[in-house]
Design an enzyme around this catalytic site. Structure first.
Site, short mmCIF file in Angstrom:
data_model
loop_
_atom_site.label_atom_id
_atom_site.label_comp_id
_atom_site.label_asym_id
_atom_site.label_seq_id
_atom_site.Cartn_x
_atom_site.Cartn_y
_atom_site.Cartn_z
N TRP A 1 1.19 5.60 -1.87
CA TRP A 1 0.85 6.52 -2.95
C TRP A 1 1.90 6.57 -4.04
CZ3 TRP A 1 -2.23 11.35 -3.66
CH2 TRP A 1 -3.53 11.18 -3.17
N TYR B 1 0.83 -1.20 0.00
CA TYR B 1 0.00 0.00 0.00
C TYR B 1 0.87 1.26 0.00
CZ TYR B 1 -3.33 3.53 1.18
OH TYR B 1 -4.11 4.66 1.14
N1 LIG Z 1 -1.98 8.86 12.09
C1 LIG Z 1 -2.37 8.86 10.82
N2 LIG Z 1 -1.81 7.99 9.95
C2 LIG Z 1 -2.18 7.98 8.67
C3 LIG Z 1 -3.18 8.87 8.21
C4 LIG Z 1 -3.76 9.78 9.14
O1 LIG Z 1 -4.64 10.59 8.80
N3 LIG Z 1 -3.32 9.75 10.43
N4 LIG Z 1 -3.54 8.84 6.88
C5 LIG Z 1 -3.38 7.59 6.18
C6 LIG Z 1 -3.58 7.75 4.75
S1 LIG Z 1 -5.13 8.35 4.30
C7 LIG Z 1 -2.67 7.39 3.81
S2 LIG Z 1 -3.11 7.47 2.16
C8 LIG Z 1 -1.35 6.87 4.19
C9 LIG Z 1 -0.21 7.30 3.25
O2 LIG Z 1 0.84 6.41 3.37
P1 LIG Z 1 1.88 6.17 2.17
O3 LIG Z 1 1.21 6.30 0.85
O4 LIG Z 1 2.60 4.90 2.45
O5 LIG Z 1 2.86 7.40 2.38
P2 LIG Z 1 3.93 8.08 1.42
O6 LIG Z 1 4.76 8.93 2.31
O7 LIG Z 1 3.26 8.72 0.28
O8 LIG Z 1 4.81 6.84 0.97
C10 LIG Z 1 5.18 6.64 -0.34
C11 LIG Z 1 6.62 6.12 -0.35
O9 LIG Z 1 6.92 5.72 -1.68
C12 LIG Z 1 8.19 6.25 -2.07
N5 LIG Z 1 8.13 6.43 -3.53
C13 LIG Z 1 7.66 7.49 -4.22
N6 LIG Z 1 7.73 7.26 -5.53
C14 LIG Z 1 8.26 6.03 -5.68
C15 LIG Z 1 8.57 5.22 -6.81
O10 LIG Z 1 8.38 5.59 -7.96
N7 LIG Z 1 9.08 3.98 -6.57
C16 LIG Z 1 9.31 3.53 -5.29
N8 LIG Z 1 9.79 2.31 -5.16
N9 LIG Z 1 9.04 4.28 -4.22
C17 LIG Z 1 8.52 5.51 -4.41
C18 LIG Z 1 8.35 7.53 -1.31
O11 LIG Z 1 9.72 7.86 -1.15
C19 LIG Z 1 7.62 7.20 0.01
O12 LIG Z 1 8.51 6.72 0.98
O13 LIG Z 1 -1.05 7.26 5.53
C20 LIG Z 1 -2.06 6.87 6.46
N10 LIG Z 1 -1.60 7.09 7.79
N1 LIG Z 2 -0.94 18.43 1.23
C1 LIG Z 2 -1.43 17.18 1.34
N2 LIG Z 2 -2.67 16.90 0.87
C2 LIG Z 2 -3.17 15.64 1.03
C3 LIG Z 2 -2.41 14.60 1.60
C4 LIG Z 2 -1.11 14.93 2.08
O1 LIG Z 2 -0.41 14.08 2.65
N3 LIG Z 2 -0.66 16.21 1.93
N4 LIG Z 2 -2.94 13.32 1.69
C5 LIG Z 2 -4.06 12.99 0.82
C6 LIG Z 2 -4.74 11.79 1.26
S1 LIG Z 2 -4.06 10.28 0.89
C7 LIG Z 2 -5.92 11.81 1.90
S2 LIG Z 2 -6.69 10.35 2.36
C8 LIG Z 2 -6.60 13.06 2.20
C9 LIG Z 2 -7.14 13.09 3.62
O2 LIG Z 2 -8.15 14.02 3.72
P1 LIG Z 2 -8.91 14.20 5.11
O3 LIG Z 2 -9.37 12.92 5.59
O4 LIG Z 2 -9.88 15.30 4.95
O5 LIG Z 2 -7.68 14.74 5.94
P2 LIG Z 2 -7.21 15.15 7.35
O6 LIG Z 2 -6.26 16.25 7.10
O7 LIG Z 2 -6.75 13.95 8.08
O8 LIG Z 2 -8.48 15.67 8.16
C10 LIG Z 2 -9.18 16.85 7.87
C11 LIG Z 2 -9.63 17.48 9.14
O9 LIG Z 2 -10.59 16.68 9.83
C12 LIG Z 2 -10.67 17.18 11.14
N5 LIG Z 2 -11.09 16.16 12.09
C13 LIG Z 2 -10.33 15.21 12.68
N6 LIG Z 2 -11.05 14.47 13.53
C14 LIG Z 2 -12.31 14.96 13.49
C15 LIG Z 2 -13.53 14.62 14.16
O10 LIG Z 2 -13.62 13.70 14.96
N7 LIG Z 2 -14.63 15.36 13.85
C16 LIG Z 2 -14.59 16.40 12.98
N8 LIG Z 2 -15.72 17.06 12.74
N9 LIG Z 2 -13.45 16.74 12.35
C17 LIG Z 2 -12.33 16.03 12.59
C18 LIG Z 2 -9.29 17.66 11.49
O11 LIG Z 2 -9.35 18.94 12.07
C19 LIG Z 2 -8.54 17.64 10.18
O12 LIG Z 2 -7.77 18.80 9.96
O13 LIG Z 2 -5.73 14.17 2.03
C20 LIG Z 2 -5.07 14.12 0.77
N10 LIG Z 2 -4.42 15.40 0.57
MO LIG Z 3 -5.08 8.65 1.96
#
Ligand SMILES: Nc1nc2c(c(=O)[nH]1)N[C@H]1C(S)=C(S)[C@@H](COP(=O)(O)OP(=O)(O)OC[C@H]3O[C@@H](n4cnc5c(=O)[nH]c(N)nc54)[C@H](O)[C@@H]3O)O[C@H]1N2
Ligand SMILES: Nc1nc2c(c(=O)[nH]1)N[C@H]1C(S)=C(S)[C@@H](COP(=O)(O)OP(=O)(O)OC[C@H]3O[C@@H](n4cnc5c(=O)[nH]c(N)nc54)[C@H](O)[C@@H]3O)O[C@H]1N2
Ligand SMILES: [Mo]
Length: 754
Positions: free
Chosen positions: A89, A87
């Site tokens: 991005w 898993y």
């Molecule tokens: N506490 C907490 N944890 C969370 C979340 C949260 O809201 N709170 N959000 C969750 C969510 S929604 C998501 S989507 C995940 C994201 O989790 P990930 O998608 O695992 O996070 P990234 O940092 O995007 O990791 C991508 C990795 O791929 C590497 N990479 C980039 N391009 C390439 C490539 O072309 N080839 C290879 N081999 N590697 C590459 C980058 O260097 C990086 O280390 O985190 C989750 N974790």
């Molecule tokens: N710049 C940037 N953009 C991203 C990403 C990134 O890593 N960097 N990650 C991307 C990915 S993979 C994802 S999944 C999305 C995630 O998109 P979201 O799920 O919307 O992301 P978050 O930033 O985790 O949360 C948004 C807000 O929800 C609020 N929140 C948290 N807990 C609660 C709650 O219990 N109740 C209410 N009402 N609000 C709450 C928090 O204040 C938080 O700032 O973002 C995407 N966009």
């Molecule tokens: Mo995500």
């Protein structure tokens, strides 16, 4: 220098680090093997994973080791013993998409155990098919911003609509559209209500009313709103009768006829800490005007995360505006770029992955459970399953030591497999916790096609730099491995990078032609800039056809209607996911017993200055750190009662772990809430040791690794209590942005890896 595309109204700065930090010290330059692994197993020399130096080896040696490790698993337990859910991005681009590459590779060698769902909206995507029949309103079909600007009176945003999150989208972004969409609504006179523990989740120009319930209590708030509508007769009886099933059961629950208490505004007020009068007034305001209910993905990334989504659909159904322009509900408007924009009706090109002959899979966020408990039975989405016996873990394009919860638990789980193989461009924690690390190119070092379903443009993505060190494309690495495992031609189909790009592009042209768009031939495309396709026709409001005539356009649910009570879910008998929207008290929230010991709720949101953990070592991300540590926003009152001042280094801790952070005093967070973005690279004081202090500020040493419920088994990262104290003592030096100790290979044949 990075110049924005002139067609982008709101360019992001995220790309800057791609250029400036490509060759940073953290770059993986050569294949490397953990010394303990090279010397004959994980126990050798006490060098467990995550500890001990790496030995740099040549490509042939590394590829032979990987092929042998895979071969050992296949010949002993079969392909099911390979876990390559992988898993993550990775980076923009359609061909070099790491997940597609690794899955294609695994499929041609006989398959592997995979993962289903994602960390973004696993609970929502599992629940909604029961309620709506499919994932409309989550993945596609959201009512458009144009409709909202034109018709909505009030937009209520649970979780706000942070513009920082709409900087990104998988596949790449052309035009960043959230800011202009929100401003257009404001100019049209739309009133915004932002319901979030964090005020600046919504940009100040919107002048949104800010309501800050306790995090995790939104379901209680929604039930209080629904109860008010019901007892004041403000609910749309006609809509409920025509378009929903099970409302009577839900109404019984609201009224407390389930042997519970009535879920009144007062009842809700005590849980969410908003005044009952305000809850009532909000319910009346919703009923008075055309109201769009939005909910971010974050709310379902919590224990019982299925419930807020179901409750929102129920509330919208009671308002009866589902299917009307500017009314109803929708998810994820502020989560990635382009939500609420009509989709271009083209199947954008993707690397074909083939079919996985192995049927075994896990819900993605159950990885530590799987590694720790092979064979253990668990419930998931109506089925009982057993965790597979995984012997080898293979990752390309993701960072589980960023994304997974309770990292100290993951550290323990990660010692279980016999081999861990990672492709990475940088020495992330996941690379450091691998046995074999293969250096991957970044997107600047290869050619690709960038586009996404949420954008109406397709762009060449040109290679502008030589690969760093000995880095290779994931595709080339897998091609070499496939060759060793007897499937070289099946994997490559005789094509190289250019061959694949030409094929994918010509498929795009065919797709485009089918819907009336003519794209230029490859040479012209490749030499030009982005091709902007005509904006697609305006879409209908979400569920418009259904709401207008539910008999003629039934939903694919058992009743054909919106299910506010699900017999199917009832048949599973899950106490943690009842058959109608319900308030279930999470183990960790500000109202819990546990809050006496750890009285602050930690919100770990998406970072503004990077994509997850990517380029945390870059200038943009590092400029925002204080004392080199990740900032933790804390309300001035909570800081004062703990003797914490602006910029102090603090220790954030709970029963699962502890990390350092730098205190950033802010009245933008609710009292009792601390906010720390995800993405700071895990930097353990004692590498490889579970429970050790993270020196840097990765919130996942604190979060809880438990499924949302037996239905979705998704991540519940946002249900997390902590305590914060000033850090005293000598500040440990950060080491995560430097490579681990590297040794040159000794010129002897490598031992067997097992
Ligand atoms: N506490 C907490 N944890 C969370 C979340 C949260 O809201 N709170 N959000 C969750 C969510 S929604 C998501 S989507 C995940 C994201 O989790 P990930 O998608 O695992 O996070 P990234 O940092 O995007 O990791 C991508 C990795 O791929 C590497 N990479 C980039 N391009 C390439 C490539 O072309 N080839 C290879 N081999 N590697 C590459 C980058 O260097 C990086 O280390 O985190 C989750 N974790
Ligand atoms: N710049 C940037 N953009 C991203 C990403 C990134 O890593 N960097 N990650 C991307 C990915 S993979 C994802 S999944 C999305 C995630 O998109 P979201 O799920 O919307 O992301 P978050 O930033 O985790 O949360 C948004 C807000 O929800 C609020 N929140 C948290 N807990 C609660 C709650 O219990 N109740 C209410 N009402 N609000 C709450 C928090 O204040 C938080 O700032 O973002 C995407 N966009
Ligand atoms: Mo995500």
């Amino acid at each position: 220098m990075l110049l924005p595309w002139e067609g982008d109204p709101d360019p992001s700065r995220l790309g800057e680090s791609l250029l400036s930090s490509r060759l940073a010290p953290a770059r993986v330059l050569r294949p490397a093997v953990r010394r303990g692994f090279l010397e004959g197993g994980k126990a050798a020399g006490g060098e467990h994973r995550g500890r001990g130096p790496f030995v740099e080896v040549d490509w042939e040696t590394a590829l032979d080791l990987v092929a042998r490790a895979i071969g050992d698993v296949r010949s002993t337990v079969g392909n099911e013993g390979l876990y390559a859910g992988s898993y993550g991005w990775s980076s923009a681009g359609r061909f070099h998409h790491s997940q597609s590459q690794i899955h294609r590779f695994m499929n041609v060698i006989g398959g592997c155990t995979r993962s289903v769902q994602n960390y973004s909206h696993g609970a929502g995507e599992t629940l909604l098919p029961y309620v709506l029949g499919d994932r409309r309103g989550l993945l596609n079909g959201q009512t458009s911003w144009e409709d909202i600007a034109r018709h909505a009176g009030t937009v209520v945003m649970f979780g706000g609509a942070p513009v920082r999150n709409a900087q990104v989208n998988s596949g790449g972004v052309g035009r960043h559209v959230l800011r202009e969409s929100l401003l257009a609504c404001r100019e049209a006179g739309v009133r915004f209500v932002s319901i979030s523990p964090v005020r600046d989740d919504t940009m100040p120009e919107l002048q949104a009313r800010w309501l800050a319930p306790r995090p995790g209590s939104d379901v209680a708030l929604i039930l209080g709103l629904a109860h008010t509508l019901l007892v004041e007769g403000l609910h749309d009886k006609d809509f409920l009768a025509r378009c929903t099933s099970g409302f009577d059961r839900f109404a019984d629950y609201l009224m407390g006829r389930d042997e519970g208490v009535p879920r009144t505004a007062e009842w809700a007020a005590a849980l969410c800490e908003l005044p009952a009068a305000q809850i009532r007034e909000l319910a009346r305001e919703m009923a008075r005007s055309r109201t769009m209910l939005m909910m971010s993905w974050s709310l379902q990334r919590a224990e019982f995360g299925e419930q807020p989504y179901w409750a929102l659909v129920a509330l919208a159904s009671m308002l009866g505006q589902v299917g009307l322009p500017g009314g109803g509900f929708g998810f994820g408007y502020g989560c990635v770029n382009g939500v609420g924009r009509p989709l271009v009706p083209i199947n954008w090109p993707a690397m074909p992955q083939g079919k996985n002959p192995v049927t075994q899979s896990i819900p993605v966020a159950r990885i530590a459970d799987m590694l720790l408990n092979p064979g253990k039975l668990y419930d998931f989405d109506g089925h009982e399953r057993a965790f597979p016996h995984v012997r080898l873990v293979y990752w390309a394009g993701g960072n589980p030591f960023h994304h997974h919860q309770d990292l100290n638990r993951l550290v323990r789980a990660w010692q279980k497999p016999e081999a861990v193989i990672v492709h990475e461009s940088f020495w992330t924690a996941t690379a450091r916790f691998a046995d074999i690390v293969l250096p991957a190119t970044t997107l600047l070092e290869r050619n690709d096609i960038a586009c996404s379903a949420r954008d109406n443009l397709v762009s060449p993505s040109h290679r502008i730099a030589e690969p760093a060190g000995q880095a290779r494309n994931d595709h080339a690495i897998f091609a070499a491995l496939a060759l060793r495992l007897g499937a070289g031609d099946t994997f490559t189909e005789g094509l190289d990078e250019e061959g694949w790009l030409r094929r994918l592009y010509s498929q795009t042209c065919e797709q485009a032609q089918r819907v009336g768009y003519a794209l230029p031939d490859f040479e012209i495309f490749w030499q030009g800039g982005p091709i902007v396709l005509p904006a697609p026709a305006q879409s209908m409001p979400l569920l418009a056809a259904f709401a207008a005539d539910p008999a003629a356009n039934p939903l694919p649910t058992p009743s054909g209607l919106i299910e506010l009570y699900s017999d199917k879910i009832a048949s599973y008998g899950y106490h943690d996911c009842p058959p109608h929207p319900a308030w279930l008290e999470p183990a960790e929230w500000l109202g819990a017993q546990a809050a006496q010991k750890h009285p602050l709720h930690l919100v770990s949101n998406a970072p503004a200055n990077k994509l997850h953990s990517q380029y945390d070592h870059g200038d943009l991300s590092r400029a925002d750190k204080l004392n080199g540590r990740e900032p933790l926003r804390i309300h001035p009152q909570d800081a004062a009662s703990r003797g914490i001042s602006q910029g102090d280094v603090v220790r954030v801790f709970n029963q699962r772990g502890a990390c350092l952070a730098s205190a950033c005093l802010s009245d933008q967070v609710r009292c009792g809430v601390v906010q720390m973005a995800t993405g700071a690279w895990y930097d353990p004081l004692v590498p490889g040791e579970p429970g050790t202090l993270d020196k840097h500020g990765n919130p996942n040493v604190l979060t809880r690794d438990v499924g949302t419920s037996r239905l979705a088994q998704a991540t519940s990262a946002l249900s997390c209590l902590v305590e914060v104290q000033r850090f005293v003592g000598e500040l440990p030096t950060l080491t995560c942005h430097e490579p681990p100790p590297l040794q040159a290979a000794v010129a002897t044949a490598p031992a067997s890896p097992t």
